[in-house]
Design an enzyme around this catalytic site. Structure first.
Site, PDB file in Angstrom:
ATOM      1  CB  SER A 133      40.586  45.947  38.792  1.00 22.83           C
ATOM      2  OG  SER A 133      40.915  46.553  37.556  1.00 22.83           O
ATOM      3  CE1 TYR A 146      35.487  48.586  39.244  1.00 21.15           C
ATOM      4  CE2 TYR A 146      37.560  48.641  38.025  1.00 21.15           C
ATOM      5  CZ  TYR A 146      36.510  47.933  38.574  1.00 21.15           C
ATOM      6  OH  TYR A 146      36.489  46.571  38.473  1.00 21.15           O
TER       7      TYR A 146
END
Length: 282
Positions: A133, A146
């Protein structure tokens, strides 16, 4: 094509779209899912759903047995480590068990799958595609857990790439920006539900910051790319003859990652942090 490709986290979103994109290119896709209804939904020509909780050693062992005992002796062309969960809250607020759960799925589960299938990839001189990501490089407020899993995943990917290059195995990182998926759509509402459980002190300190960050992400997702567009890119990466070590998904990732390298950190802090966080009560 007479080759296998594994896609973990193929129940919905990027994983499901990637499984379909690869099947249309002639591969036999082992699509990792966790529930029977997800298996039924993804099952199609060229797509074989398999039960795969990446944190369950029994599932990982069964996956290796399935690959090793393929009835048509097909080689394993690639594994796409895509499974993930996303639960966002401020570092101080997010319970440690949720931190640990995200690392179990987003990092350790992929390591387990990769360790299990490396012998098959050595035989085929195959490829590992790790879905990361933009958050691995640019962590928004409340995204610490995350983003932390993705940063650790990238570090492990870099080490692995250097370890297995001489064995003919490619390791590629794909940094995803905004993609319209069920997980992304649920992320904001989940953060707001968690915020409702905060103490009065934490609500004062972080409530406005959480609301502003969730609103920012919701507006951002309105302009995000589709899972199908992301999947086409990942499928190309999985079969490219001479892949780069790192790719991005979406125009936002292509823009913000270079900015993060060029701009001073304090300036990026001001750009990425909503203007209304509060300090402690006097």
């Amino acid at each position: 094509m007479n080759e296998l490709i594994l896609v973990s986290g193929a129940s919905t979103g990027i994983g499901a779209a990637t499984a379909r994109a690869l099947a249309t290119r002639g591969f036999h896709v082992l699509a990792g899912v966790r529930r029977d209804d997800d298996a039924e939904a993804i099952s199609a020509e060229g797509i074989e759903p398999i039960r795969l909780d990446v944190t369950d050693p029994a599932d990982v062992a069964a996956l290796r047995a399935r690959v090793d005992a393929d009835p048509h002796s097909r080689p394993l062309r690639a594994i796409i480590n895509n499974a993930a969960i996303e639960i966002n809250a401020p570092v101080e607020v997010l319970p440690l068990e949720i931190w640990r759960r995200q690392f179990e799925v987003n990092l350790f589960g992929h390591i387990a799958v990769t360790q299990s299938l490396l012998p098959a990839l050595r035989k085929s001189r195959g490829r590992i595609v790790n879905i990361s990501s933009v958050g691995a490089q640019i962590a928004l407020p409340i995204y610490g857990a995350y983003a932390g899993t993705k940063a650790a995943f990238e570090a492990a990917s870099d080490a692995l790439r250097r370890e297995v290059a001489a064995q003919g195995i490619e390791v590629v990182i794909v940094r995803s920006g905004g993609v319209r998926t069920p997980m992304a759509a649920e992320s904001g509402p989940l953060s707001l539900r968690l915020a409702e459980q905060m103490s009065a002190e934490h609500s004062h300190l972080y409530g406005d910051l959480i609301s502003a960050t969730v609103a920012f992400q919701a507006r951002f997702l309105d302009r995000a790319i589709t899972a199908e567009r992301a999947a086409r890119r990942i499928a190309q990466v999985a079969i490219a003859k001479r892949p780069r070590t790192t790719y991005t998904l979406g125009p936002d990732a292509a823009l913000t990652l270079p900015l993060n390298r060029l701009l001073p950190t304090r300036l990026m802090d001001r750009i990425l942090t909503p203007r209304n966080p509060k300090g402690p009560t006097p």
